[in-house]
Design an enzyme around this catalytic site. Structure first.
Site, PDB file in Angstrom:
ATOM      1  N   GLY A  57       0.839  -1.197   0.000  1.00 27.56           N
ATOM      2  CA  GLY A  57       0.000   0.000   0.000  1.00 27.56           C
ATOM      3  C   GLY A  57       0.867   1.237   0.000  1.00 27.56           C
ATOM      4  O   GLY A  57       2.071   1.153   0.276  1.00 27.56           O
ATOM      5  N   CYS A  84       5.435  -6.023   1.420  1.00 30.21           N
ATOM      6  CA  CYS A  84       5.762  -4.594   1.442  1.00 30.21           C
ATOM      7  C   CYS A  84       5.094  -3.897   2.634  1.00 30.21           C
ATOM      8  O   CYS A  84       5.434  -4.174   3.773  1.00 30.21           O
ATOM      9  CB  CYS A  84       5.384  -3.982   0.092  1.00 30.21           C
ATOM     10  SG  CYS A  84       6.174  -2.401  -0.155  1.00 30.21           S
ATOM     11  N   TYR A  85       4.090  -3.044   2.387  1.00 28.11           N
ATOM     12  CA  TYR A  85       3.404  -2.412   3.524  1.00 28.11           C
ATOM     13  C   TYR A  85       2.846  -3.478   4.470  1.00 28.11           C
ATOM     14  O   TYR A  85       2.848  -3.314   5.690  1.00 28.11           O
ATOM     15  CB  TYR A  85       2.275  -1.504   3.017  1.00 28.11           C
ATOM     16  CG  TYR A  85       1.533  -0.792   4.137  1.00 28.11           C
ATOM     17  CD1 TYR A  85       2.010   0.400   4.662  1.00 28.11           C
ATOM     18  CD2 TYR A  85       0.357  -1.324   4.671  1.00 28.11           C
ATOM     19  CE1 TYR A  85       1.339   1.046   5.695  1.00 28.11           C
ATOM     20  CE2 TYR A  85      -0.313  -0.687   5.700  1.00 28.11           C
ATOM     21  CZ  TYR A  85       0.171   0.500   6.207  1.00 28.11           C
ATOM     22  OH  TYR A  85      -0.491   1.126   7.228  1.00 28.11           O
ATOM     23  N   HIS A 171       7.997  -7.456  -3.973  1.00 26.08           N
ATOM     24  CA  HIS A 171       6.697  -7.920  -4.482  1.00 26.08           C
ATOM     25  C   HIS A 171       6.835  -9.241  -5.246  1.00 26.08           C
ATOM     26  O   HIS A 171       7.288  -9.235  -6.393  1.00 26.08           O
ATOM     27  CB  HIS A 171       6.099  -6.854  -5.413  1.00 26.08           C
ATOM     28  CG  HIS A 171       5.652  -5.642  -4.674  1.00 26.08           C
ATOM     29  ND1 HIS A 171       4.388  -5.513  -4.154  1.00 26.08           N
ATOM     30  CD2 HIS A 171       6.323  -4.509  -4.336  1.00 26.08           C
ATOM     31  CE1 HIS A 171       4.278  -4.353  -3.540  1.00 26.08           C
ATOM     32  NE2 HIS A 171       5.435  -3.720  -3.629  1.00 26.08           N
ATOM     33  N   GLU A 173       4.457 -10.922  -6.449  1.00 28.40           N
ATOM     34  CA  GLU A 173       3.369 -11.059  -7.423  1.00 28.40           C
ATOM     35  C   GLU A 173       3.702 -10.443  -8.776  1.00 28.40           C
ATOM     36  O   GLU A 173       3.028 -10.735  -9.762  1.00 28.40           O
ATOM     37  CB  GLU A 173       2.071 -10.441  -6.865  1.00 28.40           C
ATOM     38  CG  GLU A 173       2.055  -8.923  -6.707  1.00 28.40           C
ATOM     39  CD  GLU A 173       2.682  -8.421  -5.412  1.00 28.40           C
ATOM     40  OE1 GLU A 173       3.517  -9.139  -4.827  1.00 28.40           O
ATOM     41  OE2 GLU A 173       2.366  -7.293  -4.990  1.00 28.40           O
ATOM     42  N   ASP A 229     -19.058 -11.292 -20.901  1.00 28.60           N
ATOM     43  CA  ASP A 229     -19.585 -11.440 -19.539  1.00 28.60           C
ATOM     44  C   ASP A 229     -21.081 -11.712 -19.516  1.00 28.60           C
ATOM     45  O   ASP A 229     -21.544 -12.656 -18.877  1.00 28.60           O
ATOM     46  CB  ASP A 229     -19.278 -10.188 -18.701  1.00 28.60           C
ATOM     47  CG  ASP A 229     -17.821  -9.788 -18.792  1.00 28.60           C
ATOM     48  OD1 ASP A 229     -17.014 -10.659 -19.164  1.00 28.60           O
ATOM     49  OD2 ASP A 229     -17.496  -8.629 -18.512  1.00 28.60           O
ATOM     50  N   LYS A 370     -11.798 -12.021 -15.456  1.00 20.90           N
ATOM     51  CA  LYS A 370     -12.150 -12.132 -16.876  1.00 20.90           C
ATOM     52  C   LYS A 370     -11.563 -13.391 -17.542  1.00 20.90           C
ATOM     53  O   LYS A 370     -12.250 -14.069 -18.304  1.00 20.90           O
ATOM     54  CB  LYS A 370     -11.628 -10.890 -17.602  1.00 20.90           C
ATOM     55  CG  LYS A 370     -12.081 -10.784 -19.023  1.00 20.90           C
ATOM     56  CD  LYS A 370     -13.122  -9.728 -19.129  1.00 20.90           C
ATOM     57  CE  LYS A 370     -13.676  -9.564 -20.487  1.00 20.90           C
ATOM     58  NZ  LYS A 370     -14.826  -8.652 -20.450  1.00 20.90           N
TER      59      LYS A 370
END
Ligand code: XMP
Length: 514
Positions: A57, A84-85, A171, A173, A229, A370
């Site tokens: 964050g 991180c945060y 990070h 990710e 969708d 998605k």
């Protein structure tokens, strides 16, 4: 009640990467959800997570309005991974210390693993990681050990293996962290010991059963747009309630060439849907007359769509449910850290359908991203033609014509659009890019055609790559494809004498021009 599948909870502290963490975990076939940092502890407990990930964050833990969670969360007795945060808040709450770093670290860093850790199983001793932080941990909490470092960060990761609490300053990710996926998978499968049991086929049969029970023989309606969708939502519901589902397709006159016809044909012939086409082109054009401001256009189109849909729905007797193709990214509550985020565009068709009808919602895709919707769509037999369609905005071509929209301009843009789509397909790029389309800019410039001066409008080509439409890069496509699009548009579309290529990314621009 026994839990049916493994679940990870991600607590969001406002990082731009939070959704990426979720997608990575889903890719490892583990179900996860994102809750905002200020969710009550009871809600977190009710979710029954097998482990918790605390996201990054933009804040500093000592900021006046820093997002904080209750320390009690660490007493749940399940594994934690702070990123991180998320790592800093772990240190802060458990008695460690955090301070602004001398040098903000942003970008690639070289990580050295200095202690054996389950989290780093199978990782190289030294590898590149992605850093983005202004604070560092200066004191680790009691019972923790430091397991890695970088040049600018003595505590790049820490852990209390007994309590299964882990923290990473970098990070895992993002793609730039070489061993990121390995680290996340180690956390999931070696530390939290979850199962990779998030199966989309189970999801389909479970969802069909769930809708059947919910609808209990009552009638449902669905607004189809031609996109992935709403189509997947309708077909899933159709599998559950059969002839009790009635679909409505509103032609707002802002669609691409032959779109209404071809989509209807597909719906009826390939997907067996009970569908009504409502042609409201004239109404939309009338309401849009003289309107140039993008937000006004969007609002008019959104409102009129609802009005027409309501009118149609009222004609169908005994309807109890409204089917919507809401996706998980539309549902995640956005965390506002430091001030409210401003509305850039009011998107139409995101949960904005009729309240007046007082219908209960069926939203079969609420938990999905998605790419997962595309896989499900394929598995339930929806043809590639629809599954692989590029996204098309609810307000249609109206937001691709700068300024006022009228029939003549729509015709010009439709012709250019057909050419661009054809050429992009021919070049094999249609499925590779996120979107590719022309924008009509009714500003005249001078040209010369066949020795004669021309004074006509211009078309901008927009081709972008993106993972989810939230950020995007302009596509670096071959000049030859641009040249062919340009020369075909100029020679085949009357009223255009110049074509330009949009070379801005998002941010700072957006994908659509309005
Ligand atoms: P922007 O222009 O905000 O677009 O960068 C991001 C993505 O969203 C699509 N888009 C919409 N989709 N209703 C939709 O369903 C809308 O009102 C709308 N506006 C933009 C856009 O095409 C891109 O993929």
């Amino acid at each position: 009640m026994k839990k049916s599948r493994s679940k990870i909870l991600i607590i969001d502290f406002g990082s731009q990467y939070t959704r990426l963490i979720a997608r990575k975990i889903r890719e490892s076939r583990v179900y996860c959800e994102i809750y905002p940092f200020n969710s009550p502890l009871d809600k977190i407990k009710d979710f029954e997570p097998d482990a918790v990930i605390l996201s990054g964050g933009p804040a500093s833990v000592y900021d006046k309005d820093a997002p904080i969670i209750s320390k009690e969360i660490f007493e749940l007795g399940i594994p934690f991974l702070g990123i991180c945060y998320g790592m800093q808040i772990t240190a802060y709450l458990l008695g460690g210390g955090v301070k602004p770093a001398k040098n903000r670290e942003y970008g690639h860093s070289n990580l050295e693993i200095i202690k054996k850790s389950k989290l780093f199983n199978g990782c190289e001793k030294s590898s590149l990681v992605w850093m983005s932080h202004g604070d560092i941990i200066v004191k680790i909490p009691h019972g923790f050990i430091v397991t890695s470092q970088t040049e600018n960060c003595d505590t790049a990761s820490f852990e209390n293996p007994e309590k299964k609490i882990y923290g990473l300053q970098f990070h895992p990710e993002v793609i730039h962290t070489a061993c990121g996926t390995k680290i996340l998978n180690n956390f999931l499968f070696n530390i939290a010991k979850v199962k990779g049991d998030w199966e989309l086929d189970d999801f389909i049969s479970g969802k069909v059963r769930e809708i059947k029970e919910l609808a209990d023989g009552k009638r449902a309606i669905c607004a189809l747009s031609g996109g992935v969708d709403s189509t997947v939502a309708a077909v899933l519901t159709n599998l559950a309630v059969k002839e009790k589902l009635k679909c409505i397709f509103v032609n707002n006159g802002l669609l691409r060439e032959t779109e209404a016809k071809s989509v209807m044909k597909y719906y009826r012939e390939n997907l067996n849907l009970n569908i009504k086409l409502v042609n409201a082109s004239g109404l939309f054009l009338k309401e849009l007359k003289g309107v140039a401001a993008p937000e006004r256009k969007r609002k008019i189109i959104g409102k009129l769509f609802i009005k027409i849909f309501e009118k149609e729905a009222e004609k169908i007797k005994g309807v109890n449910f409204l089917v919507q193709g809401t996706l998980y990214p539309d549902v995640i509550e956005s965390v506002k850290v430091f001030g409210a985020s401003s509305i850039i565009k009011s998107h139409h068709n995101v949960g904005g359908l009729p309240k007046k009808l007082n219908l209960k919602l069926i939203e079969p895709l609420r938990e999905l991203f998605k790419d997962e919707v595309r896989i499900i769509g394929k598995n339930i037999g929806i043809p590639d033609e629809i599954i692989k369609r590029q996204p098309f905005p609810g307000p249609g071509l109206a937001i691709r014509i700068i300024g006022e929209v009228d029939k003549r301009r729509l015709d010009v843009l439709r012709k250019a659009d057909a050419i661009v789509t054809e050429e992009i397909r021919k070049a094999g790029l249609y499925d590779k890019v996120w979107q590719s389309f022309p924008v009509l800019i009714p500003v005249k410039t001078v040209g010369v055609m066949g020795d004669k001066r021309s004074y006509e409008s211009l078309i901008a080509l927009r081709v972008v790559t993106s993972a989810d439409g939230m950020t995007a890069d302009f596509a670096k496509i071959d000049y030859d494809i641009l040249r062919i699009c340009s020369s075909r548009i100029i020679s085949e579309v009357k009223g255009i004498n110049r074509v330009v290529y949009d070379i801005t990314s998002k941010p700072p621009s957006t994908i659509e021009w309005e």
